[in-house]
Scaffold this motif. Structure first.
Motif, PDB file in Angstrom:
ATOM      1  N   PRO A 241       3.657   0.570   0.040  1.00 43.13           N
ATOM      2  CA  PRO A 241       4.370   1.181   1.351  1.00 43.13           C
ATOM      3  C   PRO A 241       4.185  -0.367   2.122  1.00 43.13           C
ATOM      4  O   PRO A 241       3.095  -0.866   2.164  1.00 43.13           O
ATOM      5  CB  PRO A 241       3.189   2.211   1.762  1.00 43.13           C
ATOM      6  N   ASN A 242       5.212  -0.586   2.655  1.00 44.71           N
ATOM      7  CA  ASN A 242       5.455  -1.712   3.629  1.00 44.71           C
ATOM      8  C   ASN A 242       4.893  -1.372   4.910  1.00 44.71           C
ATOM      9  O   ASN A 242       5.177  -0.321   5.616  1.00 44.71           O
ATOM     10  CB  ASN A 242       6.656  -2.094   3.612  1.00 44.71           C
ATOM     11  N   PHE A 243       3.908  -2.071   5.446  1.00 39.70           N
ATOM     12  CA  PHE A 243       3.215  -1.592   6.701  1.00 39.70           C
ATOM     13  C   PHE A 243       4.486  -1.443   7.989  1.00 39.70           C
ATOM     14  O   PHE A 243       4.282  -0.982   8.923  1.00 39.70           O
ATOM     15  CB  PHE A 243       2.096  -2.819   7.000  1.00 39.70           C
ATOM     16  N   HIS A 244       5.429  -2.403   7.682  1.00 36.60           N
ATOM     17  CA  HIS A 244       6.446  -2.504   8.918  1.00 36.60           C
ATOM     18  C   HIS A 244       7.702  -1.804   8.733  1.00 36.60           C
ATOM     19  O   HIS A 244       8.588  -1.657   9.471  1.00 36.60           O
ATOM     20  CB  HIS A 244       6.402  -3.867   9.319  1.00 36.60           C
TER      21      HIS A 244
ATOM     22  N   LYS B  64       8.541   1.734   7.650  1.00 34.64           N
ATOM     23  CA  LYS B  64       7.969   3.375   7.557  1.00 34.64           C
ATOM     24  C   LYS B  64       8.799   4.249   6.673  1.00 34.64           C
ATOM     25  O   LYS B  64       8.586   4.760   5.815  1.00 34.64           O
ATOM     26  CB  LYS B  64       7.246   3.728   8.892  1.00 34.64           C
ATOM     27  N   ASN B  65      10.141   4.403   7.330  1.00 28.72           N
ATOM     28  CA  ASN B  65      10.890   5.501   6.990  1.00 28.72           C
ATOM     29  C   ASN B  65      11.924   5.273   5.628  1.00 28.72           C
ATOM     30  O   ASN B  65      12.636   5.993   5.405  1.00 28.72           O
ATOM     31  CB  ASN B  65      11.638   6.011   8.150  1.00 28.72           C
ATOM     32  N   THR B  66      11.452   4.348   5.011  1.00 28.11           N
ATOM     33  CA  THR B  66      12.426   4.073   3.893  1.00 28.11           C
ATOM     34  C   THR B  66      11.810   4.535   2.556  1.00 28.11           C
ATOM     35  O   THR B  66      10.483   4.765   2.508  1.00 28.11           O
ATOM     36  CB  THR B  66      12.580   2.404   3.393  1.00 28.11           C
ATOM     37  N   GLU B  67      12.617   5.055   1.810  1.00 29.85           N
ATOM     38  CA  GLU B  67      12.015   5.449   0.529  1.00 29.85           C
ATOM     39  C   GLU B  67      11.437   4.421  -0.331  1.00 29.85           C
ATOM     40  O   GLU B  67      11.857   3.301  -0.494  1.00 29.85           O
ATOM     41  CB  GLU B  67      12.970   6.418  -0.433  1.00 29.85           C
TER      42      GLU B  67
ATOM     43  N   ASN C  53       6.717   9.514  -2.850  1.00 33.84           N
ATOM     44  CA  ASN C  53       8.104   9.981  -2.696  1.00 33.84           C
ATOM     45  C   ASN C  53       8.354  11.272  -3.154  1.00 33.84           C
ATOM     46  O   ASN C  53       8.664  12.189  -2.323  1.00 33.84           O
ATOM     47  CB  ASN C  53       9.033   9.308  -3.547  1.00 33.84           C
TER      48      ASN C  53
ATOM     49  N   LYS D 155       6.667  13.417  -0.153  1.00 37.81           N
ATOM     50  CA  LYS D 155       7.713  13.479   1.065  1.00 37.81           C
ATOM     51  C   LYS D 155       8.910  14.390   0.831  1.00 37.81           C
ATOM     52  O   LYS D 155       9.197  15.165   1.598  1.00 37.81           O
ATOM     53  CB  LYS D 155       8.122  12.151   1.378  1.00 37.81           C
TER      54      LYS D 155
ATOM     55  N   SER E  27      -2.640   1.454   4.349  1.00 39.44           N
ATOM     56  CA  SER E  27      -1.006   1.298   4.228  1.00 39.44           C
ATOM     57  C   SER E  27      -0.397   2.628   3.574  1.00 39.44           C
ATOM     58  O   SER E  27       0.609   2.914   4.053  1.00 39.44           O
ATOM     59  CB  SER E  27      -0.768   0.145   3.327  1.00 39.44           C
TER      60      SER E  27
ATOM     61  N   ASN F  21      -0.316   5.166   6.809  1.00 42.83           N
ATOM     62  CA  ASN F  21       0.531   4.751   7.674  1.00 42.83           C
ATOM     63  C   ASN F  21       2.016   4.831   7.136  1.00 42.83           C
ATOM     64  O   ASN F  21       3.061   5.442   7.981  1.00 42.83           O
ATOM     65  CB  ASN F  21       0.472   3.103   8.052  1.00 42.83           C
ATOM     66  N   TYR F  22       2.253   5.024   5.809  1.00 49.01           N
ATOM     67  CA  TYR F  22       3.624   5.177   5.441  1.00 49.01           C
ATOM     68  C   TYR F  22       3.832   6.659   5.389  1.00 49.01           C
ATOM     69  O   TYR F  22       4.887   7.231   5.943  1.00 49.01           O
ATOM     70  CB  TYR F  22       3.518   4.771   3.961  1.00 49.01           C
TER      71      TYR F  22
END
Lengths: 327, 313
Positions: A260-263, A265-268, B188, B191, B209, B212-213
């Motif tokens: 998960p990228n910290f920056h 957020k809302n991408t799969e 995934n 979600k 992380s 946060n996601y």
């Protein structure tokens, strides 16, 4: 810089009831003095087995073959148990993943660190050893070391136990330290402290470190070189920064994209499809081909060789051209 | 709409062999509110009370004081059966939490057998539906847990939690035991299920992380108390409490200069929960603590659009 560890075409297999499982195939790498090598990959990719081979700790049913397995000029392949003892703990130290289960619950901290010195430094007398144990505990940042000497492992927290493990591993000033997932079992605040400690010790003691982890953010921060393993093979290696910023092997890229990228957020999240191949029944061509997004027909014909291209070793016929995952 | 409201929840454990009536305050005055279709992330070091909170919500541990509301209903007035149809849990280690002697369909439909009268055939049918929902092939219906991989086992655990159609799922470190690539698949899936089934999650993890996601709101716990609670963008983007900043700094995930240069913890060890420090619990380790911090405990207050317990302005 002097070459410390030289591994060439190391293969490790196990005889099982169902046939021979090739756990590690043709792994080659070098570690130079004072350098940190990061090894990453999923569980079962052969990271730990490779390290156990370097430490001579493989179980008896393991079949080890190599062109070279050389530590500072000593060929490790055909050593007898007595010569192994001289290398293990004295010249190569190792830290394991779970400090709680790696320490003996029946003995005090002092006894367990002292044991290493007793075996490897017979010239020291009792007082000198005690002094050395105390200074080691100080080196690894244990507060009030005098009071801790008589503690048993259950009286220590996870971070403290890992510090004791590190004290044991560096007791004889080894030239090479193998850290196998040293922070995985620890809290994030403690993880930071242990990583700081390892980097500090590495500088003051001029050790080389092989750092095994599945956590790429940790590996990125503390290693110089990185080696990505898949199904017992090295598939990509190079300088840490280059590999992480511009992965060429589809597997490396997949691994990086699934964090998960910290920056963003809302991408799969990208997830690598499929599962690792059966080690008893390996496919012919590239081991990753079945899960790869960049596959073409020639991938499944023959195993690609590992090739050097501008400071990068790569085992792939169709590497990714990245635009760079920069933050 | 709130699906789960917790007010001043306290869970204390008596200390065995202690005659003075000493207790460990594992969860100490916790309040929060979980809305429909939202995810609340709970972070903190081991021993801060995350898992006790999960057990208390599930009713596996009885609360000492405070209120839990499942929608409109008070947890004191509902039966265990009603509770489990409303709230379910997914555990950290998928192998340890699945019965090795039961087949996949039996594991998934166990809650159904206990809570409702259902025939075997219906159970198998329901199990097949759920396995498909969580991305498992229904050929696996008659397999045992050891025949599945780690990621597949966690999918089984999720399927079992969903069989009673709960509104709330408690996910206690659901991806910590998994490899990164598998972790991504499970995140995934979670979600996706949330979108499809309008689920609400309580997501407990030490991996910032990941929280946060996935989390809309985040609650940072320290020794049973709340440090900081608010929208995840604020908690992770503009943290206020020194403890939150410390966590972010140690996790090496923030790019902000302020976090990178934040001073180190004074004391590396978590204080004993048996004998917590006076005043603000964090003052023994806090690099920016002032004198008043050791004497008075800060109240949980609204500051900069979130709740914080800290004297800093």
């Amino acid at each position: 810089m002097e070459k410390l560890l030289d591994v060439k075409n190391l293969s490790i297999s196990f005889e099982t009831k169902k046939g021979i499982a090739h756990a590690v195939r043709n792994v080659s790498f070098e570690v130079y003095e004072g350098e940190t090598l990061g090894v990453v990959g999923e569980s079962g990719c052969g990271k730990s087995i490779t390290n156990l081979a370097i430490m001579g700790l493989l179980p008896e049913n393991a079949i080890v073959k190599a062109d070279r397995l050389n530590f500072k000029g000593t060929e490790l392949l055909n050593l007898n148990e007595k010569s192994w003892q001289e290398i293990r703990g004295e010249k190569i130290g190792m830290i394991f993943q779970d400090p709680m289960s790696s320490l003996n619950p029946c003995y005090t901290v002092e006894y367990q660190i002292d044991e290493v010195l007793k075996i490897h430094k017979p010239e020291l007398n009792k007082e000198q050893r005690k002094e050395k144990v105390l200074s080691l505990l100080k080196d690894v940042g244990i507060p009030a070391p005098n009071e801790r000497l008589k503690s048993y492992p259950h009286e220590l927290s996870g971070g403290m136990s890992q510090r004791v493990m590190i004290a044991m591993a560096i007791a004889c000033d080894p030239k090479l330290l193998i850290a196998d997932e040293p922070t995985t079992a620890l809290d994030v605040t403690v993880q930071g402290q242990i990583l700081d400690l390892l980097s500090k010790l590495q500088k003051t003691k001029a050790m080389a470190v092989i750092f095994v982890s599945h956590d790429l953010s940790v590996v990125r921060d503390i290693t110089d070189k990185i080696q990505v393993m898949y199904a017992g093979e090295v598939i990509e290696s190079g300088s840490t920064e280059e590999v992480i910023n511009e992965p060429r092997h589809p597997y490396t890229k997949g691994l990086l994209d699934s964090i998960p990228n910290f920056h963003k957020k809302n991408t799969e999240l990208y997830s690598i499809p499929g599962i690792v191949p059966d080690l008893l029944n390996r496919p012919n061509g590239c081991q990753f081909a079945k899960r790869c997004f960049n596959r073409s027909d020639d991938c499944e014909e023959a195993l690609p060789n590992i090739e050097q291209r501008d400071n990068r070793s790569l085992r792939c016929l169709h590497p990714v051209v990245t635009e760079g995952i920069k933050e | 709409m709130s699906v789960l409201t917790v007010e001043h929840l306290k869970t204390y454990y008596p200390v065995i062999g202690n005659r003075d009536g000493d207790v460990v305050k594992a969860v100490n005055n916790l309040s929060f509110d979980l809305k429909e279709n939202q995810t609340l992330g709970i972070v903190g070091e081991s021993g801060c009370g995350k898992s006790t909170l999960a057990k208390t919500l599930m009713g596996l541990e009885s609360k000492t004081d405070g209120k839990i509301f499942f929608g409109e209903k008070d947890s004191d007035n509902i039966s265990a059966k009603e509770r489990y149809q409303y709230i379910q849990m997914v555990f950290q280690d998928p192998l340890d939490s699945l019965n090795p002697r039961k087949k996949a369909w039996e594991i998934i439909t166990d809650p159904l057998m206990i809570n409702k009268k259902v025939s075997k055939n219906e159970c198998i049918k329901k199990a097949a539906e759920l396995m498909e929902l969580v991305g498992l092939r229904s050929e696996g219906l008659h397999k045992y847990p050891h025949m599945f991989s780690g990621g597949q086992r966690q999918r089984l655990g999720i399927a079992r939690a969903l069989v009673l159609n709960p509104k709330v799922l408690i996910l206690d470190e659901p991806v910590s035991a998994l490899d990164v690539s598998i972790q991504a698949q499970i995140l995934n899936l979670l979600k996706d299920l949330q979108r499809k089934m309008k689920l609400s999650y309580i997501f407990i993890s030490h991996d910032l992380s990941v929280v946060n996601y996935i989390a809309d709101e985040t609650l940072v716990m320290y020794l049973g108390r709340v440090c900081e609670y608010g929208p995840s963008e604020l908690i992770f983007g503009k943290p206020f409490h020194p403890y939150t900043k410390t966590l972010l700094k140690s996790a090496h995930i923030s790019n902000s200069e302020e976090i990178k240069n934040f001073p180190k913890l004074l004391d590396t060890e978590l204080p004993s929960p048996l004998n917590p420090p006076s005043g603000c619990f964090f003052h023994t380790r806090c690099p920016v603590a002032k004198e008043e911090c050791s004497n008075f405990a800060p109240m949980l207050e609204e500051k900069k659009e979130r709740q914080v317990s800290c004297f800093l302005e």
